[in-house]
Design an enzyme around this catalytic site. Structure first.
Site, PDB file in Angstrom:
ATOM      1  N   GLU A  37      -5.338  -8.782   1.160  1.00  0.00           N
ATOM      2  CA  GLU A  37      -5.961  -8.416   2.434  1.00  0.00           C
ATOM      3  C   GLU A  37      -7.436  -8.161   2.193  1.00  0.00           C
ATOM      4  O   GLU A  37      -7.816  -7.463   1.243  1.00  0.00           O
ATOM      5  CB  GLU A  37      -5.382  -7.120   3.043  1.00  0.00           C
ATOM      6  CG  GLU A  37      -3.986  -7.241   3.576  1.00  0.00           C
ATOM      7  CD  GLU A  37      -3.495  -5.935   4.208  1.00  0.00           C
ATOM      8  OE1 GLU A  37      -4.318  -5.122   4.682  1.00  0.00           O
ATOM      9  OE2 GLU A  37      -2.276  -5.743   4.212  1.00  0.00           O
ATOM     10  N   GLU A  65       0.798  -1.236   0.000  1.00  0.00           N
ATOM     11  CA  GLU A  65       0.000   0.000   0.000  1.00  0.00           C
ATOM     12  C   GLU A  65       0.829   1.283   0.000  1.00  0.00           C
ATOM     13  O   GLU A  65       0.812   2.046   0.976  1.00  0.00           O
ATOM     14  CB  GLU A  65      -0.956   0.000   1.203  1.00  0.00           C
ATOM     15  CG  GLU A  65      -1.896  -1.181   1.239  1.00  0.00           C
ATOM     16  CD  GLU A  65      -2.970  -1.043   2.333  1.00  0.00           C
ATOM     17  OE1 GLU A  65      -2.897  -0.106   3.152  1.00  0.00           O
ATOM     18  OE2 GLU A  65      -3.895  -1.879   2.350  1.00  0.00           O
TER      19      GLU A  65
HETATM   20  C1  FCB Z   1      -4.341  -2.115   5.640  1.00  0.00           C
HETATM   21  C2  FCB Z   1      -2.969  -2.471   6.142  1.00  0.00           C
HETATM   22  C3  FCB Z   1      -2.951  -3.519   7.215  1.00  0.00           C
HETATM   23  C4  FCB Z   1      -4.097  -3.341   8.186  1.00  0.00           C
HETATM   24  C5  FCB Z   1      -5.406  -3.209   7.457  1.00  0.00           C
HETATM   25  C6  FCB Z   1      -6.599  -3.096   8.349  1.00  0.00           C
HETATM   26  O1  FCB Z   1      -4.328  -0.841   5.132  1.00  0.00           O
HETATM   27  O2  FCB Z   1      -2.169  -2.909   5.080  1.00  0.00           O
HETATM   28  O3  FCB Z   1      -1.695  -3.494   7.847  1.00  0.00           O
HETATM   29  O4  FCB Z   1      -3.850  -2.268   9.013  1.00  0.00           O
HETATM   30  O5  FCB Z   1      -5.360  -2.106   6.609  1.00  0.00           O
END
Ligand code: FCB
Length: 448
Positions: free
Chosen positions: A346, A168
């Site tokens: 994620e 990110e």
């Molecule tokens: C993302 C991050 C991860 C976590 C989630 C909830 O932005 O990559 O580390 O904090 O959000």
């Protein structure tokens, strides 16, 4: 049509994700450098519950049990991150062998347990020594990152089949340098634009170095996407949604896949691109083998501050729960950017976790979230999007950055104080999915 009982294609994998600063903590046996998050946590008022990452989930000591836990849940892939200041305390120079040994053991342990390791090289814990020299606003940090990436591939290369460069870059650049919510806590648009460019450059430089050091590995980057939609049909909302999509989402994938920043946003920001040297965009556009997509929510934007209706489902982060946007996002990425492979790196939800049943958190709300988002991924596969896997955020409750430990994303509970790991109902639901590749109904756990 309900997705319950439908099966993912052969080879599609399920696993979980974490990051170094959020779970590891420190060990007296592993001297390490400070990261920008250690510095940030020590500044009063930066972290909502005034906590830090010094112990976190104590994964640095419990890694072996954590591997056994993943194996017991039938998870086949584990995305973790390497702490740059654990292996290179000052960001450059000689490897810190005790830090390196930790990751070598971790990777070996995962392989022994039949779990595929997917390391991310940078999940936000920049060595403070590099920050002292300007951090990501300094072009030299991109070069230091590429050197670090090459060292890691030399040491772990034969054992790792997939490398992720950055997690990110949007969050590093924007929350770290423009809004100041994250380390290093600066609030300057120019710094943010410079940091974003140097992060992308670091990614591109690292791709080449990783290919040289680990020619058989797959290499990718993890980007977060928050698709913006206008609250109304009016032109002002449409214009705002365009800016948000351009600046939050396309700013990263466009240079990587097309070698250009979105021109309308460059103009709107009056960015002089002083940091962009000849050839940089060619480096940034180096071919990748996979894109990691982090998706949590969409943004419904209004030029006059119109709110989502009362009662819109949200998580504890106050993020709207909206699985159809994930499906649309994946189809859009495939259509626009022709990616060789996409992995959900994620996806998950912070929930209140107040219900217990038989000694475990009974998080039916999180099961619903996972169920609907996994179904959205399957719907994208139906439309030909080359999806390869899905990783839940997160394996366990952990340090949620500026929110501290109060926001819990784990499918496994980490009991405060003892740090005992107890799978939540969502972990048992996810286990069924991971073992069978078949989407279980949410109700499967009623009566557990
Ligand atoms: C993302 C991050 C991860 C976590 C989630 C909830 O932005 O990559 O580390 O904090 O959000």
């Amino acid at each position: 049509m309900s997705a319950d009982g439908r099966q993912f294609p052969e080879g599609f994998f399920f696993g979980s994700a974490t990051s170094s600063f959020q779970i590891e903590g420190r060990s007296p046996g592993i001297p390490q450098g400070d990261s920008i998050w250690d510095t940030f946590c020590a500044e009063p008022g930066r972290i909502e519950d005034a906590t830090d990452g010094l112990t976190a989930c104590d994964h640095v000591h419990r890694w072996s049990d954590d591997i056994a836990l993943m194996a017991s849940l039938g998870l086949s892939t584990y995305r973790f991150s390497i702490s740059w200041p654990k292996v290179l305390p000052n960001g450059t120079g000689e490897i810190n062998e005790r830090g390196m040994a930790f990751y070598e053991q971790l990777v070996d342990g995962l392989l022994d347990a039949g779990i595929t390791p997917m390391p991310t090289l940078y999940h936000w814990d920049l060595p403070q020594a590099l920050q002292d020299a300007g951090g990501w606003t300094n072009r030299a940090t991109a070069e230091a990152f590429a050197d670090y990436a090459a060292l890691m591939a030399e040491r772990l290369g034969e054992r790792v089949g997939t490398w992720v460069t950055l997690n990110e870059p949007y969050v590093s650049a924007v929350l770290g340098h423009i809004t100041g919510e994250h380390a290093p806590g600066h609030a300057d648009l120019g710094e943010g634009l410079a940091a974003a460019h140097h992060l992308l450059l670091g990614h591109g430089l690292a791709v080449t170095r990783l290919r040289d050091a680990a020619p058989h590995a797959e290499i990718g980057i993890v980007l977060n996407f928050t698709p913006a939609e206008p609250a109304t049909d009016g032109p002002a909302d449409a214009a705002l949604a365009r800016v948000r999509n351009g600046f939050d989402n396309e700013w990263y994938i466009n240079p990587i896949r097309r070698g250009t920043y979105p021109a309308d946003i460059v103009e709107a920001l009056a960015w002089d691109q002083a940091e962009v040297h000849d050839g940089d965009l060619d480096v940034i556009a180096s071919p990748i083998d996979l894109l990691g997509v982090n998706y949590y929510t969409r943004a419904v934007v209004s030029a006059v501050g119109q709110q989502l209706p009362f009662g819109t489902p949200r998580t504890e982060m106050d993020w709207e729960i909206h699985a159809p946007s994930l499906h649309r996002l994946l189809v859009w990425l495939h259509t626009e950017y022709d990616l060789p492979k996409i992995v959900i790196t994620e996806n998950g939800a912070a929930m209140p976790d107040q219900n217990r049943r038989d000694g475990r958190v009974h998080d039916v709300d999180r099961i619903h979230y996972l169920h609907d988002h996994v179904a959205a991924v399957l719907a994208a596969i139906d439309e030909g999007v080359p999806m390869a896997g899905y990783l839940a955020w997160s394996l366990m409750d952990n340090f949620e950055w500026a929110k501290g430990y109060a926001k819990r994303f784990g499918i496994v509970e980490v009991v405060p104080g003892t740090l005992e790991r107890i799978p939540k109902s969502s972990a048992l639901w996810f286990e069924q999915l991971a073992r069978s590749g078949i989407i279980p109904p949410v109700t499967v756990l009623d009566g557990v």
